[in-house]
Motif scaffolding. Structure first.
Motif, mmCIF file in Angstrom:
data_model
loop_
_atom_site.group_PDB
_atom_site.id
_atom_site.type_symbol
_atom_site.label_atom_id
_atom_site.label_comp_id
_atom_site.label_asym_id
_atom_site.label_seq_id
_atom_site.Cartn_x
_atom_site.Cartn_y
_atom_site.Cartn_z
ATOM 1 N N LYS A 3 0.832 -1.201 0.000
ATOM 2 C CA LYS A 3 0.000 0.000 0.000
ATOM 3 C C LYS A 3 0.867 1.252 0.000
ATOM 4 C CE LYS A 3 -3.570 2.426 2.610
ATOM 5 N NZ LYS A 3 -4.394 2.442 3.825
ATOM 6 N N ALA A 4 1.957 1.222 0.732
ATOM 7 C CA ALA A 4 2.840 2.387 0.846
ATOM 8 C C ALA A 4 3.489 2.771 -0.485
ATOM 9 C CB ALA A 4 3.914 2.124 1.898
ATOM 10 N N THR A 5 3.516 1.865 -1.449
ATOM 11 C CA THR A 5 4.137 2.153 -2.741
ATOM 12 C C THR A 5 3.155 2.713 -3.769
ATOM 13 O OG1 THR A 5 3.767 -0.056 -3.687
ATOM 14 C CG2 THR A 5 5.790 0.267 -2.377
ATOM 15 N N LEU A 6 1.874 2.797 -3.434
ATOM 16 C CA LEU A 6 0.862 3.254 -4.384
ATOM 17 C C LEU A 6 0.980 4.754 -4.633
ATOM 18 C CD1 LEU A 6 -2.292 1.360 -3.068
ATOM 19 C CD2 LEU A 6 -0.913 0.783 -5.059
ATOM 20 N N PRO A 7 0.684 5.183 -5.857
ATOM 21 C CA PRO A 7 0.637 6.625 -6.119
ATOM 22 C C PRO A 7 -0.588 7.241 -5.450
ATOM 23 C CG PRO A 7 -0.066 5.407 -8.056
ATOM 24 C CD PRO A 7 0.412 4.388 -7.053
ATOM 25 N N SER A 8 -0.565 8.545 -5.262
ATOM 26 C CA SER A 8 -1.649 9.217 -4.533
ATOM 27 C C SER A 8 -3.011 9.029 -5.201
ATOM 28 C CB SER A 8 -1.340 10.700 -4.356
ATOM 29 O OG SER A 8 -1.173 11.311 -5.615
ATOM 30 N N SER A 9 -3.051 8.968 -6.524
ATOM 31 C CA SER A 9 -4.337 8.771 -7.207
ATOM 32 C C SER A 9 -4.945 7.411 -6.865
ATOM 33 C CB SER A 9 -4.165 8.899 -8.718
ATOM 34 O OG SER A 9 -3.160 8.013 -9.182
ATOM 35 N N ALA A 10 -4.118 6.409 -6.699
ATOM 36 C CA ALA A 10 -4.608 5.080 -6.333
ATOM 37 C C ALA A 10 -5.032 5.038 -4.865
ATOM 38 C CB ALA A 10 -3.539 4.030 -6.598
ATOM 39 N N ILE A 11 -4.368 5.800 -4.023
ATOM 40 C CA ILE A 11 -4.714 5.820 -2.601
ATOM 41 C C ILE A 11 -6.142 6.320 -2.409
ATOM 42 C CG2 ILE A 11 -4.220 6.981 -0.392
ATOM 43 C CD1 ILE A 11 -2.301 4.731 -0.947
ATOM 44 N N GLY A 12 -6.545 7.327 -3.175
ATOM 45 C CA GLY A 12 -7.919 7.827 -3.072
ATOM 46 C C GLY A 12 -8.940 6.747 -3.376
ATOM 47 N N ALA A 13 -8.687 5.981 -4.428
ATOM 48 C CA ALA A 13 -9.601 4.889 -4.789
ATOM 49 C C ALA A 13 -9.584 3.797 -3.727
ATOM 50 C CB ALA A 13 -9.225 4.322 -6.150
ATOM 51 N N LEU A 14 -8.418 3.512 -3.176
ATOM 52 C CA LEU A 14 -8.312 2.491 -2.130
ATOM 53 C C LEU A 14 -9.033 2.947 -0.863
ATOM 54 C CD1 LEU A 14 -7.277 -0.256 -1.249
ATOM 55 C CD2 LEU A 14 -5.082 0.828 -0.691
ATOM 56 N N ASN A 15 -8.940 4.229 -0.541
ATOM 57 C CA ASN A 15 -9.656 4.754 0.632
ATOM 58 C C ASN A 15 -11.165 4.594 0.466
ATOM 59 O OD1 ASN A 15 -7.288 5.449 1.930
ATOM 60 N ND2 ASN A 15 -7.366 7.584 1.295
ATOM 61 N N ALA A 16 -11.671 4.823 -0.748
ATOM 62 C CA ALA A 16 -13.098 4.638 -1.003
ATOM 63 C C ALA A 16 -13.495 3.175 -0.824
ATOM 64 C CB ALA A 16 -13.441 5.115 -2.415
ATOM 65 N N LEU A 17 -12.645 2.267 -1.277
ATOM 66 C CA LEU A 17 -12.909 0.841 -1.102
ATOM 67 C C LEU A 17 -12.906 0.474 0.378
ATOM 68 C CD1 LEU A 17 -13.337 -2.035 -2.145
ATOM 69 C CD2 LEU A 17 -10.860 -2.163 -2.548
ATOM 70 N N GLU A 18 -11.952 1.014 1.137
ATOM 71 C CA GLU A 18 -11.902 0.743 2.574
ATOM 72 C C GLU A 18 -13.186 1.205 3.263
ATOM 73 O OE1 GLU A 18 -8.393 2.455 4.293
ATOM 74 O OE2 GLU A 18 -7.057 1.201 3.093
ATOM 75 N N SER A 19 -13.702 2.343 2.861
ATOM 76 C CA SER A 19 -14.952 2.847 3.454
ATOM 77 C C SER A 19 -16.100 1.878 3.202
ATOM 78 C CB SER A 19 -15.299 4.220 2.882
ATOM 79 O OG SER A 19 -14.358 5.178 3.307
ATOM 80 N N ALA A 20 -16.161 1.342 1.984
ATOM 81 C CA ALA A 20 -17.208 0.359 1.670
ATOM 82 C C ALA A 20 -17.027 -0.909 2.489
ATOM 83 C CB ALA A 20 -17.184 0.043 0.177
ATOM 84 N N LEU A 21 -15.794 -1.347 2.677
ATOM 85 C CA LEU A 21 -15.518 -2.537 3.487
ATOM 86 C C LEU A 21 -15.944 -2.329 4.934
ATOM 87 C CD1 LEU A 21 -12.014 -3.577 2.130
ATOM 88 C CD2 LEU A 21 -14.125 -4.890 1.929
#
Length: 82
Positions: free
Chosen positions: A15-33
């Motif tokens: 996760k720490a290697t992801l670009p900032s644009s991917a982090i936003g999408a991952l944060n949205a997925l975490e919220s759904a989880l």
């Protein structure tokens, strides 16, 4: 009921290697989880019922385990397609 999302050590490093644009999408997925992990992603073909995969935008996907007894979601793998 809210399910905290935790990352095992290798997944946290990924996760720490992801670009900032991917982090936003991952944060949205975490919220759904956190809201309802059973409604997110799909069951892995060869895995247990509790082991699932879900995409975070067009950036990649995660593999996670739903732990109802502990009321949490553990992310086991993060794959970035970029």
């Amino acid at each position: 009921m809210s399910y905290p999302v935790v990352y095992d050590a290798p997944a946290a490093r990924q996760k720490a290697t992801l670009p900032s644009s991917a982090i936003g999408a991952l944060n949205a997925l975490e919220s759904a989880l956190e809201r309802d992990p059973w409604a997110v992603g799909s069951r892995m073909h060869s895995g247990l019922k509790t082991m699932r995969e879900a995409a975070f935008g067009s950036f990649g996907f995660i593999t996670f385990v739903i732990e109802d007894s502990r009321v949490r979601v553990t992310v086991m793998n993060v794959v970035w397609t970029g």
